[in-house]
Design a protein around this motif. Structure first.
Motif, PDB file in Angstrom:
ATOM      1  N   VAL A 271     -32.984  18.330  28.810  1.00 44.78           N
ATOM      2  CA  VAL A 271     -31.602  17.878  28.963  1.00 44.78           C
ATOM      3  C   VAL A 271     -31.454  17.113  30.270  1.00 44.78           C
ATOM      4  O   VAL A 271     -31.685  17.668  31.353  1.00 44.78           O
ATOM      5  N   LEU A 272     -31.060  15.860  30.163  1.00 48.05           N
ATOM      6  CA  LEU A 272     -30.889  14.985  31.321  1.00 48.05           C
ATOM      7  C   LEU A 272     -29.415  14.649  31.506  1.00 48.05           C
ATOM      8  O   LEU A 272     -28.759  14.190  30.576  1.00 48.05           O
ATOM      9  N   TYR A 273     -28.887  14.861  32.706  1.00 49.83           N
ATOM     10  CA  TYR A 273     -27.523  14.470  33.040  1.00 49.83           C
ATOM     11  C   TYR A 273     -27.572  13.131  33.764  1.00 49.83           C
ATOM     12  O   TYR A 273     -28.236  12.999  34.803  1.00 49.83           O
ATOM     13  N   THR A 274     -26.882  12.128  33.208  1.00 49.06           N
ATOM     14  CA  THR A 274     -26.908  10.801  33.811  1.00 49.06           C
ATOM     15  C   THR A 274     -25.739   9.964  33.305  1.00 49.06           C
ATOM     16  O   THR A 274     -25.056  10.349  32.349  1.00 49.06           O
ATOM     17  N   GLU A 275     -25.498   8.825  33.943  1.00 48.26           N
ATOM     18  CA  GLU A 275     -24.465   7.904  33.478  1.00 48.26           C
ATOM     19  C   GLU A 275     -24.947   7.243  32.181  1.00 48.26           C
ATOM     20  O   GLU A 275     -26.002   6.608  32.147  1.00 48.26           O
ATOM     21  N   ALA A 276     -24.172   7.388  31.125  1.00 47.32           N
ATOM     22  CA  ALA A 276     -24.635   7.005  29.795  1.00 47.32           C
ATOM     23  C   ALA A 276     -24.791   5.500  29.604  1.00 47.32           C
ATOM     24  O   ALA A 276     -25.755   5.044  28.975  1.00 47.32           O
ATOM     25  N   MET A 277     -23.860   4.717  30.105  1.00 50.26           N
ATOM     26  CA  MET A 277     -23.908   3.276  29.840  1.00 50.26           C
ATOM     27  C   MET A 277     -25.164   2.641  30.423  1.00 50.26           C
ATOM     28  O   MET A 277     -25.853   1.865  29.747  1.00 50.26           O
ATOM     29  N   ALA A 278     -25.471   2.978  31.662  1.00 54.28           N
ATOM     30  CA  ALA A 278     -26.670   2.418  32.293  1.00 54.28           C
ATOM     31  C   ALA A 278     -27.922   2.873  31.562  1.00 54.28           C
ATOM     32  O   ALA A 278     -28.870   2.096  31.368  1.00 54.28           O
ATOM     33  N   TRP A 279     -27.917   4.130  31.116  1.00 54.39           N
ATOM     34  CA  TRP A 279     -29.080   4.650  30.397  1.00 54.39           C
ATOM     35  C   TRP A 279     -29.237   3.962  29.040  1.00 54.39           C
ATOM     36  O   TRP A 279     -30.343   3.573  28.659  1.00 54.39           O
ATOM     37  N   LEU A 280     -28.138   3.803  28.310  1.00 52.79           N
ATOM     38  CA  LEU A 280     -28.190   3.178  26.995  1.00 52.79           C
ATOM     39  C   LEU A 280     -28.667   1.730  27.070  1.00 52.79           C
ATOM     40  O   LEU A 280     -29.367   1.249  26.168  1.00 52.79           O
ATOM     41  N   GLU A 281     -28.300   1.039  28.126  1.00 52.44           N
ATOM     42  CA  GLU A 281     -28.703  -0.367  28.267  1.00 52.44           C
ATOM     43  C   GLU A 281     -30.218  -0.530  28.379  1.00 52.44           C
ATOM     44  O   GLU A 281     -30.749  -1.612  28.120  1.00 52.44           O
TER      45      GLU A 281
ATOM     46  N   THR B  43     -20.699   9.312  16.246  1.00 48.43           N
ATOM     47  CA  THR B  43     -19.783   9.992  15.335  1.00 48.43           C
ATOM     48  C   THR B  43     -18.360   9.536  15.664  1.00 48.43           C
ATOM     49  O   THR B  43     -17.985   9.401  16.824  1.00 48.43           O
ATOM     50  N   ALA B  44     -17.560   9.286  14.630  1.00 43.07           N
ATOM     51  CA  ALA B  44     -16.195   8.779  14.826  1.00 43.07           C
ATOM     52  C   ALA B  44     -15.334   9.143  13.628  1.00 43.07           C
ATOM     53  O   ALA B  44     -15.845   9.435  12.539  1.00 43.07           O
ATOM     54  N   LEU B  45     -14.016   9.123  13.832  1.00 47.65           N
ATOM     55  CA  LEU B  45     -13.102   9.417  12.735  1.00 47.65           C
ATOM     56  C   LEU B  45     -13.046   8.272  11.735  1.00 47.65           C
ATOM     57  O   LEU B  45     -12.651   8.453  10.587  1.00 47.65           O
ATOM     58  N   ALA B  46     -13.429   7.084  12.197  1.00 51.33           N
ATOM     59  CA  ALA B  46     -13.499   5.927  11.301  1.00 51.33           C
ATOM     60  C   ALA B  46     -14.899   5.349  11.389  1.00 51.33           C
ATOM     61  O   ALA B  46     -15.440   5.170  12.477  1.00 51.33           O
TER      62      ALA B  46
ATOM     63  N   GLY C 101     -18.962  12.931  20.984  1.00 50.22           N
ATOM     64  CA  GLY C 101     -18.027  12.846  22.095  1.00 50.22           C
ATOM     65  C   GLY C 101     -17.317  14.128  22.455  1.00 50.22           C
ATOM     66  O   GLY C 101     -17.579  15.205  21.911  1.00 50.22           O
ATOM     67  N   ASN C 102     -16.390  13.985  23.361  1.00 55.58           N
ATOM     68  CA  ASN C 102     -15.539  15.061  23.834  1.00 55.58           C
ATOM     69  C   ASN C 102     -14.797  15.723  22.669  1.00 55.58           C
ATOM     70  O   ASN C 102     -14.438  15.066  21.692  1.00 55.58           O
ATOM     71  N   GLU C 103     -14.555  17.036  22.797  1.00 56.31           N
ATOM     72  CA  GLU C 103     -13.953  17.808  21.715  1.00 56.31           C
ATOM     73  C   GLU C 103     -12.625  17.239  21.222  1.00 56.31           C
ATOM     74  O   GLU C 103     -12.328  17.295  20.019  1.00 56.31           O
ATOM     75  N   SER C 104     -11.810  16.700  22.117  1.00 56.12           N
ATOM     76  CA  SER C 104     -10.496  16.189  21.703  1.00 56.12           C
ATOM     77  C   SER C 104     -10.422  14.664  21.657  1.00 56.12           C
ATOM     78  O   SER C 104      -9.679  14.106  20.851  1.00 56.12           O
TER      79      SER C 104
ATOM     80  N   LEU D  70     -18.455   3.510  25.300  1.00 55.92           N
ATOM     81  CA  LEU D  70     -19.724   3.868  24.668  1.00 55.92           C
ATOM     82  C   LEU D  70     -19.696   3.547  23.180  1.00 55.92           C
ATOM     83  O   LEU D  70     -20.721   3.174  22.597  1.00 55.92           O
ATOM     84  N   LEU D  71     -18.537   3.689  22.563  1.00 56.08           N
ATOM     85  CA  LEU D  71     -18.418   3.396  21.136  1.00 56.08           C
ATOM     86  C   LEU D  71     -18.750   1.928  20.861  1.00 56.08           C
ATOM     87  O   LEU D  71     -19.341   1.596  19.819  1.00 56.08           O
ATOM     88  N   GLN D  72     -18.406   1.063  21.795  1.00 51.00           N
ATOM     89  CA  GLN D  72     -18.708  -0.363  21.621  1.00 51.00           C
ATOM     90  C   GLN D  72     -20.208  -0.651  21.679  1.00 51.00           C
ATOM     91  O   GLN D  72     -20.658  -1.675  21.178  1.00 51.00           O
ATOM     92  N   MET D  73     -20.957   0.258  22.269  1.00 48.19           N
ATOM     93  CA  MET D  73     -22.399   0.059  22.377  1.00 48.19           C
ATOM     94  C   MET D  73     -23.145   0.553  21.133  1.00 48.19           C
ATOM     95  O   MET D  73     -24.345   0.327  20.988  1.00 48.19           O
ATOM     96  N   ALA D  74     -22.429   1.231  20.240  1.00 45.96           N
ATOM     97  CA  ALA D  74     -23.060   1.789  19.041  1.00 45.96           C
ATOM     98  C   ALA D  74     -23.364   0.701  18.019  1.00 45.96           C
ATOM     99  O   ALA D  74     -22.551  -0.198  17.786  1.00 45.96           O
TER     100      ALA D  74
END
Length: 247
Positions: free
Chosen positions: A163-173, A182-185, A203-206, A213-217
């Motif tokens: 398990v790695l804790y890091t800033e997601a956007m920089a990692w995804l790039e 996962t999304a409601l639509a 994502g977050n529970e609520s 991040l969704l735009q990067m999917a």
């Protein structure tokens, strides 16, 4: 002899700041403690248990690498436990430094965005272990994997998933595998075939996965439902997705 100093030390580990400062965490109960000890992934620095538990497990305990071992009374266990009903044994382990340079090619990786419920995180770690997921990325605001509720919820799976804790956007790039969120639509899950590699974002529970991040999917996944519930629990949703997408 188990002293007030030992008790205060363990009680201090209920606090994330001090767990991080000392570089340790604690686990409770026969199932979780036995699994962690027998696999030997984490170094055990202290173990406190009832006489009955120590006597019942003395054969394999004699071969285990454990720092200090204390026999304690039930009322002493109650004072240091994070459980509503303390269960025979508590052990302190050294935290592990996560592997940061793992490859995402050829495997499925989970990314958690702001997941804050420790119970959910523990269940997700256990679910990831069940489906053979080796690595998971958490954004900085996710719950701490060494939170007592997380450790308990993993039921021994802690340490089998990096398990790695890091800033997601920089990692995804930096990644070159498909990204699923996962999304409601989105495209219904049943329309997806099993995959051999990719990053699955939950994502977050609520709030779900953050818009940035969704735009990067590359793909958004929707789990159709028939009832009136607003959404699925994050851990349940991930389990359903992994059951469909893993080969």
């Amino acid at each position: 002899m188990f002293t007030k100093t030992h008790a205060k030390y363990i009680q201090s580990l209920h606090d994330k700041k001090l767990r991080t400062e000392y570089g340790v965490f604690f686990a409770e109960g026969p199932k979780v403690v036995t699994d962690l000890l027998q696999r030997g992934v984490f170094t055990c620095t202290m173990l406190a248990a009832t006489d009955h538990w120590l006597q019942t497990n003395q054969t394999w305990l004699a071969k285990a690498a454990i720092g200090q071992v204390f026999a304690i009374k039930d009322f002493e266990l109650e004072k240091i436990s994070a459980l509503s009903q303390p269960n025979q044994v508590l052990a302190v382990f050294e935290q592990q430094r996560p592997q940061a340079d793992f490859a995402t090619k050829g495997q499925i990786t989970i990314l958690l965005d702001g997941l804050q419920d420790p119970g959910n995180l523990g269940t997700i770690l256990r679910t990831a272990d069940w489906f053979g997921v080796a690595n998971m990325v958490c954004t900085p605001h996710c719950a701490d994997i060494y939170n007592p509720k997380v450790v308990q919820g993993t039921m021994g799976s802690l340490g089998r998933v990096n398990v790695l804790y890091t800033e997601a956007m920089a990692w995804l790039e930096q990644q070159s595998v498909p990204i699923y969120a996962t999304a409601l639509a989105g495209k219904p899950l049943r329309q997806y075939s099993p995959i051999t590699e990719g990053i699955i974002m939950v994502g977050n529970e609520s709030k779900g996965v953050s818009p940035a991040l969704l735009q990067m999917a590359d793909h958004t996944i929707h789990i159709p439902g028939k009832g009136g519930a607003e959404s699925l629990n994050a851990a349940v949703a991930l389990g359903i997705v992994l059951a469909q997408l893993t080969v």
